[in-house]
Design an enzyme around this catalytic site. Structure first.
Site, PDB file in Angstrom:
ATOM      1  N   LYS A 164       0.808  -1.216   0.000  1.00 54.60           N
ATOM      2  CA  LYS A 164       0.000   0.000   0.000  1.00 54.60           C
ATOM      3  C   LYS A 164       0.845   1.272   0.000  1.00 54.60           C
ATOM      4  O   LYS A 164       0.416   2.308  -0.513  1.00 54.60           O
ATOM      5  CB  LYS A 164      -0.961  -0.013   1.189  1.00 54.60           C
ATOM      6  CG  LYS A 164      -2.119  -0.988   1.016  1.00 54.60           C
ATOM      7  CD  LYS A 164      -3.085  -0.898   2.168  1.00 54.60           C
ATOM      8  CE  LYS A 164      -4.359  -1.679   1.880  1.00 54.60           C
ATOM      9  NZ  LYS A 164      -4.108  -3.100   1.615  1.00 54.60           N
ATOM     10  N   GLU A 248      -3.310   6.976   7.261  1.00 56.10           N
ATOM     11  CA  GLU A 248      -3.761   8.038   6.374  1.00 56.10           C
ATOM     12  C   GLU A 248      -5.050   8.647   6.913  1.00 56.10           C
ATOM     13  O   GLU A 248      -5.692   8.097   7.810  1.00 56.10           O
ATOM     14  CB  GLU A 248      -3.972   7.514   4.954  1.00 56.10           C
ATOM     15  CG  GLU A 248      -5.002   6.407   4.844  1.00 56.10           C
ATOM     16  CD  GLU A 248      -5.022   5.751   3.468  1.00 56.10           C
ATOM     17  OE1 GLU A 248      -4.025   5.881   2.742  1.00 56.10           O
ATOM     18  OE2 GLU A 248      -6.022   5.106   3.125  1.00 56.10           O
ATOM     19  N   ASN A 283     -15.413  -3.439   7.563  1.00 55.22           N
ATOM     20  CA  ASN A 283     -14.624  -3.157   6.362  1.00 55.22           C
ATOM     21  C   ASN A 283     -14.682  -4.277   5.326  1.00 55.22           C
ATOM     22  O   ASN A 283     -13.854  -4.326   4.419  1.00 55.22           O
ATOM     23  CB  ASN A 283     -13.164  -2.858   6.712  1.00 55.22           C
ATOM     24  CG  ASN A 283     -13.011  -1.602   7.533  1.00 55.22           C
ATOM     25  OD1 ASN A 283     -13.553  -0.562   7.191  1.00 55.22           O
ATOM     26  ND2 ASN A 283     -12.290  -1.697   8.644  1.00 55.22           N
ATOM     27  N   GLU A 323      -9.728   0.505  -6.336  1.00 56.21           N
ATOM     28  CA  GLU A 323     -10.758   0.924  -5.388  1.00 56.21           C
ATOM     29  C   GLU A 323     -10.577   2.390  -5.006  1.00 56.21           C
ATOM     30  O   GLU A 323      -9.454   2.856  -4.806  1.00 56.21           O
ATOM     31  CB  GLU A 323     -10.704   0.038  -4.140  1.00 56.21           C
ATOM     32  CG  GLU A 323     -10.926  -1.436  -4.448  1.00 56.21           C
ATOM     33  CD  GLU A 323     -11.089  -2.277  -3.193  1.00 56.21           C
ATOM     34  OE1 GLU A 323     -10.788  -1.761  -2.097  1.00 56.21           O
ATOM     35  OE2 GLU A 323     -11.520  -3.433  -3.314  1.00 56.21           O
ATOM     36  N   GLU A 336      -6.793   1.439  -3.034  1.00 57.60           N
ATOM     37  CA  GLU A 336      -5.853   0.362  -3.294  1.00 57.60           C
ATOM     38  C   GLU A 336      -6.194  -0.284  -4.629  1.00 57.60           C
ATOM     39  O   GLU A 336      -7.264  -0.060  -5.184  1.00 57.60           O
ATOM     40  CB  GLU A 336      -5.878  -0.700  -2.191  1.00 57.60           C
ATOM     41  CG  GLU A 336      -7.200  -1.449  -2.082  1.00 57.60           C
ATOM     42  CD  GLU A 336      -7.204  -2.465  -0.947  1.00 57.60           C
ATOM     43  OE1 GLU A 336      -6.171  -2.598  -0.261  1.00 57.60           O
ATOM     44  OE2 GLU A 336      -8.229  -3.125  -0.755  1.00 57.60           O
ATOM     45  N   ASN A 338      -6.407  -4.116  -6.316  1.00 60.18           N
ATOM     46  CA  ASN A 338      -6.373  -5.555  -6.102  1.00 60.18           C
ATOM     47  C   ASN A 338      -5.947  -6.233  -7.396  1.00 60.18           C
ATOM     48  O   ASN A 338      -6.634  -6.126  -8.414  1.00 60.18           O
ATOM     49  CB  ASN A 338      -7.741  -6.075  -5.650  1.00 60.18           C
ATOM     50  CG  ASN A 338      -8.109  -5.560  -4.277  1.00 60.18           C
ATOM     51  OD1 ASN A 338      -7.318  -5.661  -3.347  1.00 60.18           O
ATOM     52  ND2 ASN A 338      -9.297  -4.998  -4.142  1.00 60.18           N
ATOM     53  N   PHE A 396     -23.449  -7.788  13.402  1.00 57.12           N
ATOM     54  CA  PHE A 396     -23.765  -7.861  11.976  1.00 57.12           C
ATOM     55  C   PHE A 396     -23.202  -9.116  11.318  1.00 57.12           C
ATOM     56  O   PHE A 396     -23.146  -9.206  10.099  1.00 57.12           O
ATOM     57  CB  PHE A 396     -23.270  -6.621  11.221  1.00 57.12           C
ATOM     58  CG  PHE A 396     -23.918  -5.351  11.669  1.00 57.12           C
ATOM     59  CD1 PHE A 396     -25.259  -5.111  11.428  1.00 57.12           C
ATOM     60  CD2 PHE A 396     -23.184  -4.387  12.354  1.00 57.12           C
ATOM     61  CE1 PHE A 396     -25.869  -3.943  11.851  1.00 57.12           C
ATOM     62  CE2 PHE A 396     -23.782  -3.211  12.779  1.00 57.12           C
ATOM     63  CZ  PHE A 396     -25.131  -2.981  12.526  1.00 57.12           C
TER      64      PHE A 396
END
Length: 668
Positions: A164, A248, A283, A323, A336, A338, A396
């Site tokens: 990253k 970040e 996430n 993304e 990022e 993928n 969830f």
């Protein structure tokens, strides 16, 4: 007057209508595989690629790759762990070889064993799917050294985009919008706090080599930064073997929108439109769709062009995904890239007509792309729901394990695609991701695709494990989602106290009472007959009306039922409802029409006493002090004390495997 008790519950298949009839509302169940392929199936038999291909993966993605290979005339080799010996992907492949015991480190991540299988079977190419070794540059390098083709980008692109920190620098140089932050590696918790203060809270702490939501934490102050650094580094080391972190600026309340790219070895690159992936928990994506309701043509083009610019900057060749986070003003920032096939790729296939697996194989063989940017359409709308073996009423979705005692995909629903790698009798184990399937529906517009998704979820039969269909169904019918008013905070904003299940309207309550009462009477009538003949002659064999007392929640409702042919007239709250069905009680699915409204209900179970479950419409440490940490599916979950007390006993130690309901810590 007969008594009928109904308990309206929210326990994912375990609470519901109770007593003479226990009715449970799970709202829906789902899976994927369709009579409609929903992607291109045009193959040129004269275009030779590979004779034999090994799939270095398992489950639904392995099955997905095998399907395309079969259509392209490519023989397939499956690998599997010992516990996956009877898995669907093993049965589908032309050959299958065991690569080790259940733990992924000894099987699906065991490069030495996989390389040995490649040599033994003489596979010419390897498709890695997603996860596992799909973005491992060392695996790609070893394949290349043996003359085996990796169905994906080269090691340079994997390295550049997999890190990253490096990918962010490359994105900046390629004129791609990036999020403000620290571009180096964070050394320790103290440095993390210093950097976070300089950037300004909130900040995102995430693994440099991460993905899939693992190794990511949001911090709003110094304490959360220190805690986030600890958890993220541990998760990163566990999941990726690399504990490096970056920090970040956290873009509050954004959308998560990604661009599918496709590039060849001849310098050609395309963007295949966007996917909206904002509905997430921890996430990790839950519901995706293509296109996005939010993007206008200008923003779509700008995002697509930047995604292609980044792909060309690293000489990318294969299918990949860039993304972005998009704020309320449609400003977008690189998140990022993928370097693999994305889980949610089917929605792109639906609206473009392309088979992305086929395109990856063609590119890997050296063929140029067959399409130009102007050829890429947006035809209709597609929605994907990820069906997980999870209890949605716990954060969830906490993983559930068990055997699928009954499993039936909604293949009879039009324009449905199910990508799955399981079948009735399959085990959902603790060793692997708890995804059951990906359920995709397609329509000429969004409303049509969502309506079909609702129907598909209602018709998806899953027994033996908890699942998240109730949550999925609630999401897709929620007014905010229907209006396109979503962000990555959708779930915590809509359900601030956690997901509690469907809340009945007055009309739905009457429909449920009427349906439950009708089903109860239908079962009573059937129990009086054997092969169409009364078991025992009884005086009231011609009974045509029943008075029931139905308990639902805290209320007790008098319900009067009268029979007229295959229909029942049911009086609830002084109102009459007509309930019609074929009443095929041997089927897990029942199509019921209530005053002209069609509903699909499921008979979940029936015990020896006649109680039936049906599906309708789909806790001295200080308060808050951490007691222990559980790692479930490589996600670390902190457990805290609900009240002040002393630790009486600890029943687990570091490294133990624990299951739902296990006693871990006793307080007094």
């Amino acid at each position: 007057m007969a008594a009928l008790a109904l308990r309206w519950g929210a326990a994912g298949g375990r609470r519901g209508l109770r007593a003479l009839l226990r009715c449970e509302i799970l709202c829906s169940r789902w899976c994927l595989i369709t009579s409609h392929k929903l992607y291109s199936s045009v193959y040129d038999p004269n275009e030779k690629t590979f004779e034999k291909l090994l799939i270095a993966n398992r489950g639904e993605i392995a099955c997905r790759v095998i399907k395309t290979c079969k259509k392209m005339g490519i023989k397939t080799v499956a690998i599997h762990s010992d516990v996956d010996a009877n898995a669907v992907h093993v049965k589908m492949a032309d050959e299958a070889v065991c690569v080790g015991p259940a733990p992924t480190s000894k099987s699906y991540l065991n490069m030495d064993a996989i390389m040995e299988v490649i040599k033994k079977t003489r596979a010419q190419a390897v498709h890695p799917g997603y996860g596992f070794l799909s973005e491992n540059k060392e695996f790609a390098r070893r394949l290349a050294s043996e003359g085996v083709t990796f169905i994906g980008p080269d090691t340079h692109a994997i390295q550049a985009m997999g890190d990253k920190i490096e990918s962010k620098l490359l994105a900046k140089n390629a004129k791609v919008n990036t999020i403000p932050g620290f571009d180096g590696v964070v050394k320790d918790a103290d440095e993390a706090v210093r950097i976070a203060r300089e950037i300004g809270y909130p900040v995102m702490i995430k693994a440099s080599a991460g993905g899939g939501g693992k190794g990511m934490r949001i911090a709003w102050d110094d304490e959360e930064t220190r805690e986030g650094f600890r958890f993220s580094s541990q998760e990163a080391a566990s999941s990726f073997g690399d504990d490096r972190l970056l920090i970040e600026k956290f873009i509050d309340n954004p959308r998560h929108i990604e661009i599918q790219v496709l590039a060849d070895k001849h310098g050609n690159a395309l963007w295949l439109n966007e996917r909206e992936c904002s509905i997430q928990r921890r996430n990790q994506k839950v519901v995706e769709e293509a296109p996005s309701t939010f993007l206008d043509p200008e923003t779509r083009r700008a995002m697509g062009e930047q995604a292609v610019a980044l792909a060309k900057a690293v000489k990318y060749s294969s299918a990949g995904t860039v993304e972005f986070l998009v704020d309320s003003s449609k400003n977008f920032y690189f998140l990022e890239m993928n370097t693999r096939l994305q889980v949610e790729h089917p929605v792109t296939e639906c609206i473009t007509g392309l088979d992305l697996v086929q395109e990856m194989i063609r590119v890997a063989k050296g063929y140029p792309l067959r399409h130009k940017q102007a050829d890429i359409p947006i035809n209709g709308w597609a929605v994907e729901c990820r069906v997980y073996a999870e209890d949605p009423y716990k954060s969830f979705g906490l993983p559930s394990i068990g055997k699928l005692s009954q499993y039936q995909e909604p293949l009879h629903v039009p324009s449905v695609r199910v990508d799955s790698g399981i079948q009735q009798g399959s085990d959902i184990s603790i060793y692997y991701d708890p995804m059951i399937s990906k359920l995709i529906t397609y329509g000429s517009n969004r409303a049509e695709a969502l309506k079909r998704m609702e129907e598909a979820l209602d018709n998806y039969v899953i027994r033996g494990v908890a699942h998240n269909i109730s949550l999925l169904r609630e999401v897709i019918i929620h007014p905010r989602f229907v209006q396109g008013d979503i962000s990555t905070k959708f779930l915590p904003e809509v359900y601030p106290d956690g997901f509690k299940g469907h809340k009945l309207t007055d009309l739905e309550r009457r429909e449920l009472l009427a349906t439950a009462a009708s089903l109860y009477v239908a079962e009573q009538l059937r129990s009086q007959r054997f092969l169409g003949t009364p078991r025992i002659p009884i005086a009231k064999s011609k009974q045509s009306s029943w008075e029931l007392s139905v308990r639902l929640g805290d209320g007790i409702y008098p319900v009067a039922v009268s029979k007229d042919g295959s229909s029942f007239s049911v009086e609830v709250d002084g109102m009459k409802l007509n309930v019609t069905s074929e009443w095929n009680l041997a089927s897990p699915l029942l199509s019921v029409t209530i005053d002209g409204t069609q509903r699909t209900i499921q008979r979940l179970s029936r015990n020896a006493s006649g109680d039936t479950s049906i599906q309708f419409l789909g806790t001295v440490v200080s308060e808050g002090q951490e007691i222990c940490v559980i790692e479930a599916m490589k996600m670390q979950n902190s457990m805290t004390a609900a009240k002040t007390g002393k630790v009486k006993a600890v029943h687990c130690k570091a490294g133990d495997t624990v299951g739902e309901g296990d006693l871990l810590v006793e307080l007094e």
